[in-house]
Design a protein around this motif. Sequence first.
Motif, short mmCIF file in Angstrom:
data_model
loop_
_atom_site.label_atom_id
_atom_site.label_comp_id
_atom_site.label_asym_id
_atom_site.label_seq_id
_atom_site.Cartn_x
_atom_site.Cartn_y
_atom_site.Cartn_z
N MET A 10 41.17 48.65 27.38
CA MET A 10 40.74 47.87 28.54
C MET A 10 39.74 48.67 29.37
O MET A 10 38.76 48.12 29.86
CB MET A 10 41.94 47.46 29.39
N ASP A 51 43.07 49.15 38.36
CA ASP A 51 44.19 48.33 37.90
C ASP A 51 45.36 48.47 38.87
O ASP A 51 45.66 49.57 39.34
CB ASP A 51 44.61 48.78 36.50
N THR A 78 42.35 45.02 40.30
CA THR A 78 42.34 44.06 39.21
C THR A 78 43.69 44.10 38.49
O THR A 78 44.42 45.08 38.57
CB THR A 78 41.17 44.35 38.25
N SER A 79 44.02 42.99 37.84
CA SER A 79 45.29 42.90 37.12
C SER A 79 45.23 41.72 36.16
O SER A 79 44.45 40.79 36.35
CB SER A 79 46.45 42.71 38.11
N THR A 80 46.12 41.76 35.18
CA THR A 80 46.30 40.60 34.31
C THR A 80 47.18 39.56 35.00
O THR A 80 47.21 38.41 34.60
CB THR A 80 46.94 40.99 32.97
N GLU A 81 47.88 39.97 36.04
CA GLU A 81 48.75 39.06 36.80
C GLU A 81 47.92 38.28 37.82
O GLU A 81 46.90 38.76 38.31
CB GLU A 81 49.83 39.85 37.53
N ALA A 82 48.43 37.10 38.19
CA ALA A 82 47.79 36.30 39.23
C ALA A 82 48.05 36.92 40.60
O ALA A 82 49.08 37.57 40.80
CB ALA A 82 48.32 34.87 39.19
N PRO A 100 41.03 39.01 39.17
CA PRO A 100 41.86 38.98 37.95
C PRO A 100 41.05 39.46 36.74
O PRO A 100 39.84 39.16 36.65
CB PRO A 100 42.21 37.49 37.80
N LYS A 101 41.67 40.18 35.85
CA LYS A 101 40.95 40.71 34.68
C LYS A 101 40.30 39.61 33.86
O LYS A 101 39.23 39.81 33.30
CB LYS A 101 41.88 41.55 33.81
N VAL A 102 40.92 38.45 33.82
CA VAL A 102 40.37 37.34 33.05
C VAL A 102 39.02 36.89 33.60
O VAL A 102 38.22 36.30 32.87
CB VAL A 102 41.38 36.16 32.97
N GLU A 103 38.73 37.18 34.87
CA GLU A 103 37.46 36.80 35.49
C GLU A 103 36.39 37.88 35.37
O GLU A 103 35.26 37.68 35.80
CB GLU A 103 37.67 36.47 36.97
N GLY A 105 33.60 39.58 33.82
CA GLY A 105 32.54 39.41 32.84
C GLY A 105 31.30 40.07 33.40
O GLY A 105 31.30 40.52 34.55
#
Length: 115
Positions: A10, A51, A78-82, A100-103, A105
């Motif tokens: 990551m 993180d 940042t985190s994978t959690e909401a 969030p990590k999903v965001e 880019g």
Amino acid sequence: MLIVDDDPSMGRLMADLVVAGGGAVCDIAGSGEAALDTLATVSCPDLVLLDVNLPGIDGIETAHRMLARWPALRVVLTSTEALADLPADLLDGGVSEFVPKVELGPDRVGALLAG
């Protein structure tokens, strides 16, 4: 930028995103303790991507320690959690924001680098 994540893959992925977003990475630290050591010896980062869930000193405490010593530093957690699933004091103490990590880019990282 200093990247702090205990998952090496990551950390490398985030470093690639920083470069794709037009930034430079001065180091990737695997723990809060390592990040604090890096900041004490390297003067390049003005932004830290940190993180929340780290072994040892967690990301929130690491952020508080960083900002107490280097108040001009921008810290983005940042985190994978909401956000709703994380501690309420997440953004206390001068943390710039939570992403969030999903965001994460190239465009979002580029916006973080732009300030």
